[in-house]
Design an enzyme around this catalytic site. Sequence first.
Site, PDB file in Angstrom:
ATOM      1  N   HIS A   1       4.333  31.733  -1.611  1.00 16.83           N
ATOM      2  CA  HIS A   1       3.527  32.469  -2.589  1.00 16.83           C
ATOM      3  C   HIS A   1       2.046  32.494  -2.223  1.00 16.83           C
ATOM      4  CE1 HIS A   1       2.974  28.417  -4.539  1.00 16.83           C
ATOM      5  NE2 HIS A   1       1.776  28.910  -4.772  1.00 16.83           N
TER       6      HIS A   1
ATOM      7  N   ASP B   1      10.352  28.354  -1.256  1.00 15.36           N
ATOM      8  CA  ASP B   1       8.935  28.728  -1.269  1.00 15.36           C
ATOM      9  C   ASP B   1       8.246  28.138  -0.044  1.00 15.36           C
ATOM     10  OD1 ASP B   1       6.477  29.659  -2.059  1.00 15.36           O
ATOM     11  OD2 ASP B   1       6.201  28.206  -3.684  1.00 15.36           O
TER      12      ASP B   1
ATOM     13  N   SER C   1      -1.544  24.235  -3.641  1.00 15.21           N
ATOM     14  CA  SER C   1      -0.313  24.898  -3.209  1.00 15.21           C
ATOM     15  C   SER C   1      -0.261  25.021  -1.696  1.00 15.21           C
ATOM     16  CB  SER C   1      -0.214  26.296  -3.822  1.00 15.21           C
ATOM     17  OG  SER C   1       0.314  26.249  -5.107  1.00 15.21           O
TER      18      SER C   1
END
Length: 246
Positions: free
Chosen positions: A65, A109, A202
């Site tokens: 992402h 992810d 992230s």
Amino acid sequence: MQALLFLMALLLPSRAGAEEIIGGVESEPHSRPYMAYVNTFSKKGYVAICGGFLIAPQFVMTAAHCSGRRMTVTLGAHNVRKRECTQQKIKVEKYILPPNYNVSSKFNDIVLLKLKKQANLTSAVDVVPLPGPSDFAKPGTMCWAAGWGRTGVKKSISHTLREVELKIVGEKACKIFRHYKDSLQICVGSSTKVASVYMGDSGGPLLCAGVAHGIVSSGRGNAKPPAIFTRISPHVPWINRVIKGE
């Protein structure tokens, strides 16, 4: 700072901020030479900030992402606001997603960033080992996460790399999330401690005994643990094929 905070949405514009380690401490400069500071530029010129880590001289791993149309990676950084002599800023040639990445559930992810040129490996820039395909990081294991994310929900991003020790917990703790699959993800962070990852973290690694077992993926909006990390081991065969150019 409290624990590592996760980047929960897809990509946050720089003006909105990105979060970092909560409950952790500032890292010793260049003690984590595999860390990468990833910038993704949107069509409107916004910049999203993520972490990442060097797994081969020409490949950085981060969260899927975090990927976008134009990306740059800074290696060898401690303070990203300074032009440190150890830093290597390299543009991303292309990003490679796994064939089974699910945007809505955040399953798988993970993304590989192929750099336009190989990184020059030094004492401040180096690769991190990955687990074997059958290596399964288990509950109770103490691991480390690092990043430049926010130190709190209402705080700004950190200019210096920070790190926090986190515990892998059982999958039951992550049943609070709509989507969680233990074979593909790792549930990290004890509810009894103020330590976790948040926005801006992230894509950063979860290191257990010096091996990168997970990638910061998602978490709770209030930054409270647990958080979800992508499990790396199921993707190792695919990772090896990509690096070899197969």
